[in-house]
Design a protein around this motif. Structure first.
Motif, mmCIF file in Angstrom:
data_model
loop_
_atom_site.group_PDB
_atom_site.id
_atom_site.type_symbol
_atom_site.label_atom_id
_atom_site.label_comp_id
_atom_site.label_asym_id
_atom_site.label_seq_id
_atom_site.Cartn_x
_atom_site.Cartn_y
_atom_site.Cartn_z
ATOM 1 N N GLU A 99 22.050 47.784 46.000
ATOM 2 C CA GLU A 99 22.186 46.823 47.189
ATOM 3 C C GLU A 99 21.057 46.280 47.598
ATOM 4 O OE1 GLU A 99 25.105 48.723 50.688
ATOM 5 O OE2 GLU A 99 23.657 50.350 49.708
ATOM 6 N N ASP A 156 26.370 53.698 45.321
ATOM 7 C CA ASP A 156 25.724 52.569 45.207
ATOM 8 C C ASP A 156 24.768 52.377 44.194
ATOM 9 O OD1 ASP A 156 27.303 51.905 47.606
ATOM 10 O OD2 ASP A 156 25.878 52.827 48.566
ATOM 11 N N TRP A 194 28.638 48.517 42.905
ATOM 12 C CA TRP A 194 28.859 50.029 43.328
ATOM 13 C C TRP A 194 29.899 50.388 42.861
ATOM 14 C CZ3 TRP A 194 31.968 50.668 48.298
ATOM 15 C CH2 TRP A 194 32.345 49.572 48.538
#
Length: 280
Positions: free
Chosen positions: A169, A166, A148
């Motif tokens: 994730e 981001d 990120w």
């Protein structure tokens, strides 16, 4: 608000930084003093993690953050040096989450786990381009790897005004899903704007996670498959805060409100294996 989103916000509301000490809403992640100098915004960055087995990351490119992250109810202590982030001698960075017998002193008690979190703050920032990493993710309940970026002005304007991108994730209970999200003023935390990408078990092999980032536009992809595009039209009349310098972050968290804690099925150690990080 979904159950996932109501938990997920706690992962993002975490870095309210002064450049040399990354303050985490009740905890402190300490960063190298070299971060005090602002990084030059450059056109490209690359690290293929070539080096002898057992050596640390290139300190001209990466700094370690150390400490805990109580705001997200994470369970790890981030360490410096090669205890949890090391080159394997085969062109990979290996970030390892370990279960410890003694633990370190954390804000909420004894940290049962150690791991690592690296960033390019004070060393490299980008304001556009193709940002890509090829990685093999860990597996198991409670694992939380992330690739990120944060706005380099976070020390002066705070989060979420600085912006957060981001790129990837994953939480261990969703081995076949990764997420891409943006956070900014008026759309942070559970209001972050993003989408999931469903594919194979991302722990079984390496996959490439990327954004293509230009003025007023960010496109996410996995293995070259674009799955999400965001522009200022998506932020509901709020400020688009992604047309300035951002630095890169790699980390492997253990536990937290979104992934939940490890359980009896979780095997340790777990590894986030990074083949390369490129920005062009």
């Amino acid at each position: 608000m979904s159950t996932r989103n109501s938990a997920r916000w706690r992962r993002t509301a975490r870095l309210l930084v002064a450049p040399a000490a990354l303050l985490v809403a009740g905890a402190v992640l300490t960063a190298p003093q070299s971060q005090a100098a602002p990084a030059q915004t450059l056109a490209s960055f690359g690290d293929d993690f070539d080096g002898p087995a057992g050596s640390g990351v290139d300190g001209s490119k990466w700094g370690h953050e150390t400490g805990d992250n109580v705001n997200n109810h994470e369970r790890q202590w981030y360490t410096d040096g090669t205890a949890n982030a090391v080159l394997d001698g085969q062109g990979h960075l290996v970030i390892t989450a370990k279960k410890e017998n003694s633990g370190n002193n954390c804000w909420y008690g004894a940290c049962e786990y150690t791991s690592a979190r690296l960033n390019t703050s004070g060393k490299f920032t980008a304001s556009s381009g193709h940002v890509e990493a090829r990685m093999k993710l860990p597996r198991g309940q409670g694992m939380w790897p992330a690739f990120w970026m944060l706005g380099s002005d976070i020390g002066s304007v705070g989060w979420p005004q600085c912006g957060e991108i981001d790129i990837m994730e994953n939480v261990g209970f969703e081995p076949n899903t990764v997420h891409g999200t943006i956070h900014g003023p008026g759309y942070s935390g559970s209001g972050g704007i993003g989408a999931p990408y469903d594919g194979p078990n991302f722990s079984d092999d390496f996959h490439t996670y990327a954004i293509d980032w230009s003025q007023d536009k960010i496109v996410w992809s996995v293995d070259g498959n674009a799955y999400q595009t965001r522009t200022p039209a998506d932020v509901g009349g709020n400020q688009w805060v992604f047309n300035h310098g951002f630095f890169v972050i790699l980390n492997l968290a253990v536990g937290g409100y979104w992934p939940g804690d490890p359980d009896g099925s979780t095997q340790f150690p777990q590894q986030l294996v990074v083949d390369y990080v490129h920005v062009s």
